[in-house]
Enzyme design. Structure first.
Site, mmCIF file in Angstrom:
data_model
loop_
_atom_site.group_PDB
_atom_site.id
_atom_site.type_symbol
_atom_site.label_atom_id
_atom_site.label_comp_id
_atom_site.label_asym_id
_atom_site.label_seq_id
_atom_site.Cartn_x
_atom_site.Cartn_y
_atom_site.Cartn_z
ATOM 1 N N LYS A 207 0.760 -1.132 -0.163
ATOM 2 C CA LYS A 207 0.047 0.105 0.136
ATOM 3 C C LYS A 207 0.963 1.249 -0.002
ATOM 4 O O LYS A 207 0.571 2.121 -0.772
ATOM 5 C CB LYS A 207 -1.015 -0.074 1.368
ATOM 6 C CG LYS A 207 -2.199 -1.075 0.949
ATOM 7 C CD LYS A 207 -2.815 -1.389 2.411
ATOM 8 C CE LYS A 207 -3.867 -2.437 2.167
ATOM 9 N NZ LYS A 207 -4.407 -2.903 3.138
ATOM 10 N N GLN B 48 -4.612 -1.588 9.493
ATOM 11 C CA GLN B 48 -4.479 -2.934 8.860
ATOM 12 C C GLN B 48 -5.016 -4.151 9.692
ATOM 13 O O GLN B 48 -4.519 -4.129 10.871
ATOM 14 C CB GLN B 48 -2.905 -3.265 8.465
ATOM 15 C CG GLN B 48 -2.848 -4.612 7.692
ATOM 16 C CD GLN B 48 -3.348 -4.676 6.424
ATOM 17 O OE1 GLN B 48 -3.074 -3.947 5.502
ATOM 18 N NE2 GLN B 48 -4.159 -5.602 5.935
ATOM 19 N N ASP C 207 -11.051 2.470 3.574
ATOM 20 C CA ASP C 207 -11.405 0.795 3.370
ATOM 21 C C ASP C 207 -12.838 0.809 3.228
ATOM 22 O O ASP C 207 -13.155 -0.176 3.233
ATOM 23 C CB ASP C 207 -10.975 0.188 4.730
ATOM 24 C CG ASP C 207 -9.291 -0.360 4.368
ATOM 25 O OD1 ASP C 207 -9.322 -0.592 3.257
ATOM 26 O OD2 ASP C 207 -8.498 -0.762 5.565
#
Ligand code: NAD
Length: 286
Positions: A51, A95, A118
């Site tokens: 990422k 994460q 997200d």
């Protein structure tokens, strides 16, 4: 049969974002993604590094917050509060998975919905249900881009999604429904799975079982999207679809690796760019 090249589609999207980011940077705004990683999970480290690499490629700033496995829930929520309040941060990503002592839902709820790149915050989940798209869930949005890249319309097609997870199955079904497909969601308790799958013009496999979808489950000419990432004993990645068997029957098919995986990161970049664009509009409007 045509293979849908997820690497090529994701590169095209990242290149578009890169170009737009260069223009946005001229106004003094550089999209900035805060990446939180807790503990030393090797898979999480690989995802986070990928990422960060993508941020670098498109011209974003990425700031990593690597926290010890023993971090308390309150410390983590405190960091998220600070990042929510920081006008220089456009996107916040924490994460997953988190250590067992931290409630993942509490963390997802704490990330401001405007910075929730997200799209796991319940506000963004609810917006998907109502068709009011702010942040798009990355993997499902990537799936829609892959289907769009075939040039085939989704409207009126019969779509079957195998898997009902909050991250993939359910939001993918909502995006397909929003694109006017007739959608069936299958799961571990579904009866006659084979028969249902055989009716699909678009078949999405998000099960987490290597080679689960076999040729006898696929309609001739169907578009087959393989979301699964399963690492075998030999260390190789395999999808949820028996690629060799199904490829002869499908109209379009995604490979693993090189299908959905690269798209998820490209869509994360898109969400972060859009969040930065909203910052620019806010600053311009005072
Ligand atoms: P999950 O374990 O949360 O959900 C799996 C789903 O499969 C469940 O809803 C379950 O009901 C269904 N299922 C299990 N056995 C079944 C059966 N026999 N018949 C029908 N349905 C069955 O998994 P997930 O998070 O949705 O992920 C699915 C796969 O996608 C995994 O391999 C994961 O690694 C992968 N994934 C890939 C990406 C990407 O970027 N490409 C992102 C997220 C997940």
């Amino acid at each position: 049969m045509k293979i849908i090249d997820g690497k090529a589609v994701s590169l095209r999207i990242k290149d578009e974002i890169k170009e737009k980011t260069a223009k946005l940077s001229e106004s003094g705004i550089i999209p900035t993604l805060a990446v939180i990683i807790v503990g030393n999970d090797p898979a999480s480290r690989v995802y986070v590094n990928n990422k960060k690499k993508a941020c670098e490629y498109v011209g974003f700033n990425s700031v990593e917050y690597a926290l010890d496995e023993s971090v308390s829930r309150n410390e983590l929520l405190g960091l998220i509060d600070r990042l929510n309040a920081d006008s220089g941060v456009d996107g916040i990503l924490c994460q997953l998975p988190l250590p067992k002592h931290i409630d993942e839902n509490a963390v997802m709820n704490a990330i401001s919905y405007e910075k929730d790149v997200d799209a796991f915050n319940p506000i963004n989940v609810g917006r998907i249900m109502s068709g009011d798209f702010g942040m798009l869930p990355c993997t499902p949005a990537g799936i829609m881009e892959l289907i769009a890249s075939t040039g085939e319309s989704v409207c009126g097609k019969r779509a079957v999604v195998i898997g009902r997870s909050n991250i993939v199955g359910k939001p993918t079904a909502m995006l397909l429904l929003n694109a006017d497909a007739t959608v069936t969601v299958c799961h571990s308790k579904t009866k006659n799975l084979k028969d249902i799958c055989r009716q699909a013009d678009i078949l999405i496999a998000a099960v987490g079982k290597a080679g689960f979808v076999t040729a006898d489950m696929v309609k001739e000419g169907a578009t087959v999207i393989d979301v699964g990432i399963n690492r075998g004993k030999d260390g190789k990645l395999r999808g949820d679809v028996d690629f060799e068997g199904v490829a002869g029957k499908a109209g379009y098919i995604t490979p693993v690796p090189g299908g959905c995986g690269p798209m998820t990161i490209a869509m994360l970049m898109k969400n972060t760019y859009n969040a930065a664009l909203r910052r620019q509009n806010t600053e311009t409007c005072g």
